[in-house]
Design a protein around this motif. Structure first.
Motif, PDB file in Angstrom:
ATOM      1  N   PHE A 170     -27.637   3.325 -52.190  1.00 55.89           N
ATOM      2  CA  PHE A 170     -26.835   2.319 -52.888  1.00 55.89           C
ATOM      3  C   PHE A 170     -26.643   2.782 -54.336  1.00 55.89           C
ATOM      4  N   SER A 171     -25.933   3.849 -54.503  1.00 56.06           N
ATOM      5  CA  SER A 171     -25.747   4.448 -55.821  1.00 56.06           C
ATOM      6  C   SER A 171     -24.547   5.381 -55.768  1.00 56.06           C
ATOM      7  N   GLU A 172     -24.222   5.954 -56.923  1.00 59.69           N
ATOM      8  CA  GLU A 172     -23.126   6.916 -56.961  1.00 59.69           C
ATOM      9  C   GLU A 172     -23.599   8.319 -56.607  1.00 59.69           C
ATOM     10  N   TYR A 173     -24.882   8.591 -56.885  1.00 60.46           N
ATOM     11  CA  TYR A 173     -25.468   9.897 -56.577  1.00 60.46           C
ATOM     12  C   TYR A 173     -26.875   9.706 -56.020  1.00 60.46           C
ATOM     13  N   LEU A 174     -27.329  10.686 -55.261  1.00 65.76           N
ATOM     14  CA  LEU A 174     -28.675  10.679 -54.684  1.00 65.76           C
ATOM     15  C   LEU A 174     -29.311  12.046 -54.892  1.00 65.76           C
ATOM     16  N   ILE A 175     -30.584  12.046 -55.290  1.00 66.56           N
ATOM     17  CA  ILE A 175     -31.328  13.297 -55.409  1.00 66.56           C
ATOM     18  C   ILE A 175     -32.183  13.480 -54.155  1.00 66.56           C
ATOM     19  N   ILE A 176     -31.970  14.571 -53.443  1.00 69.42           N
ATOM     20  CA  ILE A 176     -32.764  14.883 -52.259  1.00 69.42           C
ATOM     21  C   ILE A 176     -33.923  15.775 -52.669  1.00 69.42           C
ATOM     22  N   ARG A 177     -35.127  15.322 -52.378  1.00 72.66           N
ATOM     23  CA  ARG A 177     -36.336  15.984 -52.853  1.00 72.66           C
ATOM     24  C   ARG A 177     -36.816  17.087 -51.913  1.00 72.66           C
ATOM     25  N   LYS A 178     -37.738  17.862 -52.433  1.00 76.74           N
ATOM     26  CA  LYS A 178     -38.402  18.889 -51.636  1.00 76.74           C
ATOM     27  C   LYS A 178     -39.150  18.221 -50.474  1.00 76.74           C
ATOM     28  N   GLY A 179     -39.125  18.838 -49.315  1.00 73.74           N
ATOM     29  CA  GLY A 179     -39.814  18.300 -48.152  1.00 73.74           C
ATOM     30  C   GLY A 179     -38.983  17.355 -47.314  1.00 73.74           C
ATOM     31  N   SER A 180     -37.744  17.100 -47.731  1.00 72.58           N
ATOM     32  CA  SER A 180     -36.872  16.173 -47.005  1.00 72.58           C
ATOM     33  C   SER A 180     -36.289  16.839 -45.755  1.00 72.58           C
ATOM     34  N   THR A 181     -35.757  16.011 -44.890  1.00 73.97           N
ATOM     35  CA  THR A 181     -35.031  16.500 -43.721  1.00 73.97           C
ATOM     36  C   THR A 181     -33.591  16.022 -43.832  1.00 73.97           C
ATOM     37  N   TYR A 182     -32.643  16.888 -43.482  1.00 70.76           N
ATOM     38  CA  TYR A 182     -31.226  16.555 -43.685  1.00 70.76           C
ATOM     39  C   TYR A 182     -30.378  17.417 -42.764  1.00 70.76           C
ATOM     40  N   PHE A 183     -29.169  16.921 -42.509  1.00 75.47           N
ATOM     41  CA  PHE A 183     -28.305  17.555 -41.509  1.00 75.47           C
ATOM     42  C   PHE A 183     -26.872  17.618 -42.011  1.00 75.47           C
ATOM     43  N   LYS A 184     -26.238  18.754 -41.777  1.00 75.25           N
ATOM     44  CA  LYS A 184     -24.824  18.927 -42.117  1.00 75.25           C
ATOM     45  C   LYS A 184     -23.960  18.275 -41.043  1.00 75.25           C
ATOM     46  N   VAL A 185     -22.995  17.467 -41.470  1.00 76.61           N
ATOM     47  CA  VAL A 185     -22.167  16.710 -40.518  1.00 76.61           C
ATOM     48  C   VAL A 185     -20.695  16.763 -40.934  1.00 76.61           C
ATOM     49  N   ASN A 186     -20.228  17.952 -41.244  1.00 78.39           N
ATOM     50  CA  ASN A 186     -18.849  18.113 -41.735  1.00 78.39           C
ATOM     51  C   ASN A 186     -17.793  17.654 -40.739  1.00 78.39           C
ATOM     52  N   ASP A 187     -18.110  17.670 -39.447  1.00 77.24           N
ATOM     53  CA  ASP A 187     -17.103  17.375 -38.437  1.00 77.24           C
ATOM     54  C   ASP A 187     -16.910  15.880 -38.191  1.00 77.24           C
ATOM     55  N   MET A 188     -17.616  15.039 -38.935  1.00 76.96           N
ATOM     56  CA  MET A 188     -17.554  13.598 -38.680  1.00 76.96           C
ATOM     57  C   MET A 188     -16.903  12.851 -39.842  1.00 76.96           C
ATOM     58  N   ASP A 189     -16.127  11.817 -39.510  1.00 75.99           N
ATOM     59  CA  ASP A 189     -15.502  10.995 -40.543  1.00 75.99           C
ATOM     60  C   ASP A 189     -16.544  10.085 -41.195  1.00 75.99           C
ATOM     61  N   LEU A 190     -16.169   9.450 -42.285  1.00 74.46           N
ATOM     62  CA  LEU A 190     -17.115   8.666 -43.079  1.00 74.46           C
ATOM     63  C   LEU A 190     -17.753   7.540 -42.273  1.00 74.46           C
ATOM     64  N   LYS A 191     -16.971   6.784 -41.533  1.00 73.84           N
ATOM     65  CA  LYS A 191     -17.543   5.672 -40.772  1.00 73.84           C
ATOM     66  C   LYS A 191     -18.580   6.165 -39.771  1.00 73.84           C
ATOM     67  N   THR A 192     -18.255   7.230 -39.069  1.00 72.67           N
ATOM     68  CA  THR A 192     -19.207   7.772 -38.100  1.00 72.67           C
ATOM     69  C   THR A 192     -20.479   8.213 -38.793  1.00 72.67           C
ATOM     70  N   ARG A 193     -20.335   8.869 -39.941  1.00 69.84           N
ATOM     71  CA  ARG A 193     -21.517   9.337 -40.671  1.00 69.84           C
ATOM     72  C   ARG A 193     -22.393   8.172 -41.138  1.00 69.84           C
ATOM     73  N   MET A 194     -21.784   7.061 -41.513  1.00 72.09           N
ATOM     74  CA  MET A 194     -22.569   5.897 -41.942  1.00 72.09           C
ATOM     75  C   MET A 194     -23.307   5.236 -40.778  1.00 72.09           C
ATOM     76  N   LEU A 195     -22.911   5.577 -39.556  1.00 70.30           N
ATOM     77  CA  LEU A 195     -23.552   5.003 -38.374  1.00 70.30           C
ATOM     78  C   LEU A 195     -24.608   5.917 -37.768  1.00 70.30           C
ATOM     79  N   ILE A 196     -24.813   7.103 -38.338  1.00 74.92           N
ATOM     80  CA  ILE A 196     -25.763   8.052 -37.753  1.00 74.92           C
ATOM     81  C   ILE A 196     -27.179   7.503 -37.757  1.00 74.92           C
ATOM     82  N   GLU A 197     -27.615   6.934 -38.870  1.00 73.90           N
ATOM     83  CA  GLU A 197     -28.999   6.443 -38.950  1.00 73.90           C
ATOM     84  C   GLU A 197     -29.269   5.323 -37.939  1.00 73.90           C
TER      85      GLU A 197
END
Length: 404
Positions: A170-197
């Motif tokens: 809930f911000s304009e920017y987010l800092i992702i810290r060391k030890g985090s897990t994350y995934f590239k999802v370039n092929d998905m539109d914004l709505k789909t990406r917001m529904l991943i979690e």
């Protein structure tokens, strides 16, 4: 038009990226930590007291070699956000909420060149975050394949305020810290990406259900509770090929959405004077009761009632209680032993559930399940109190913050 050195560097990055065909590749001679579009200060929507979110502005700190800066594009509002907003059960205030988010990498530390599953990443890539397992607690050390049970797991949007400030989506920017897990999802539109979690929550629940060996193509499956999670569970079950799905809820609009996502039958519990009458309706549809049931509400009485919908030898997955909403009463003889029901609980998701979730969403789109229709309302950052109110009134299905 006058071009300065920063503009030229930005253009060079874009051209080389397009020629290489892979935005995730590191370009030699260009500092991957710099970005000409990042402001010095940015806004967050911070929960400063119960039922009060305030927009605050902070200086964006420098990132380390093991961190990333993400420009937030959007984030769904979860029931957990609402619980924290109303009652602060996790004692996090002040906190920047939001854990269903997605955005674009605008700064990346030199030690980061791939996501959690090995895809190359770089500036411009779209990304979603998963959990931050501690790797040190008893569960992490003894059950590495069940990192969702980490005793100290972190998740963006449920991290108390600290010197980084940009800890939630809930911000304009987010800092992702060391030890985090994350995934590239370039092929998905914004709505789909917001529904991943939330989709990952549903995928994990279905994986738990599958572990019982009681979920198959011809199963009669009940899904009780047609909020975002229940509807997403329905979509996952439908993509598996299950056709006999029964949706139980008390909201007409949500039951209509259930039909779109694969429910063959919808049952409005408000049309029945008590649970015995409701059980009769379930038996009328299924003949003997459900082969499997998913309990996706946070209501104790509903958690008690659903045992009566399951046939002898059937199964049940409890999904709906992420926070303590109270106790419920069941009869161990009639509800469990006499029917020999196999029950499993489901707790958020594992990191390994995320790749499965991405494939599920692609498959759902392939068979024209309208999962994106779950997002019914969008709000800007400065209207998140109104967004929370809309969520609590249940006038929509999935409410989202979108950074326009």
């Amino acid at each position: 038009m006058e071009l300065n050195s920063i503009d030229i560097e930005s253009i060079v990055k874009q051209v080389i990226s397009e020629v290489s065909g892979d935005k995730g590749q590191e370009v030699k001679g260009i500092d991957r930590v710099s970005s000409p579009v990042v402001p010095k200060r940015a806004k967050v929507a911070m929960l400063t007291e119960k039922r009060k979110i305030e927009v605050k502005e902070f200086e964006i700190p420098d990132i380390s070699d093991d961190e990333m800066l993400i420009k937030v594009e959007g984030c769904g509002i979860c029931g957990t956000d609402v619980h924290e907003y109303k009652n602060d059960p996790f004692s996090l205030i002040p906190v920047v909420l939001g854990h269903e988010g997605t955005g674009e990498i605008v700064k990346i530390g030199k030690n980061i060149n791939q996501d959690t599953v090995g895809n190359s990443i770089g500036i411009g890539d779209k990304i979603v975050t998963c959990t931050i397992p501690c790797g040190e607690c008893h569960n992490c050390l003894t059950m590495s394949d069940r990192d969702n049970l980490c005793e100290n797991s972190g998740i963006y949007g449920l991290i108390a305020d600290d010197d980084k400030k940009f800890n939630g989506w809930f911000s304009e920017y987010l800092i992702i810290r060391k030890g985090s897990t994350y995934f590239k999802v370039n092929d998905m539109d914004l709505k789909t990406r917001m529904l991943i979690e939330p989709a990952a929550v549903a995928v994990h629940a279905v994986e738990r259900a599958k572990s019982t060996g009681l979920l198959s193509f011809n199963s009669n499956v009940i899904i009780q509770g047609c909020g975002p999670i229940g509807l997403m569970v329905m979509a996952v079950v439908r993509t598996m090929g299950v056709e006999n799905i029964i949706a139980v809820d008390g909201d007409i609009n949500r039951l209509e959405m259930a039909k779109k996502l694969g429910a063959k039958h919808t049952v409005n519990f408000r049309h029945y004077k008590d649970n015995e009458q409701l059980k009769l309706r379930i038996k009328e549809i299924t003949k003997v009761g459900a082969d499997f049931a998913f309990q996706c509400t946070g209501v104790p009485q509903a958690a008690a009632n659903i045992w009566g919908f399951v046939k002898r030898g059937g199964g049940l997955c409890e999904v709906g209680f992420f926070v303590d909403n109270g106790n419920c009463s069941i009869n161990p003889h009639f509800d469990m032993c006499n029917k020999e029901i196999t029950a499993v609980g489901s707790w958020v998701y594992k990191v390994s559930d995320y790749p499965i979730t991405l494939d599920f969403l692609r498959r759902a789109k392939g068979i024209n399940l309208p999962v994106n229709d779950l997002i019914t309302h969008e709000y800007p950052l400065d209207e998140l109190n109104e967004a929370m109110d809309t969520n609590m009134k249940q006038t929509g299905i999935k409410i989202a913050y979108v950074n326009k």
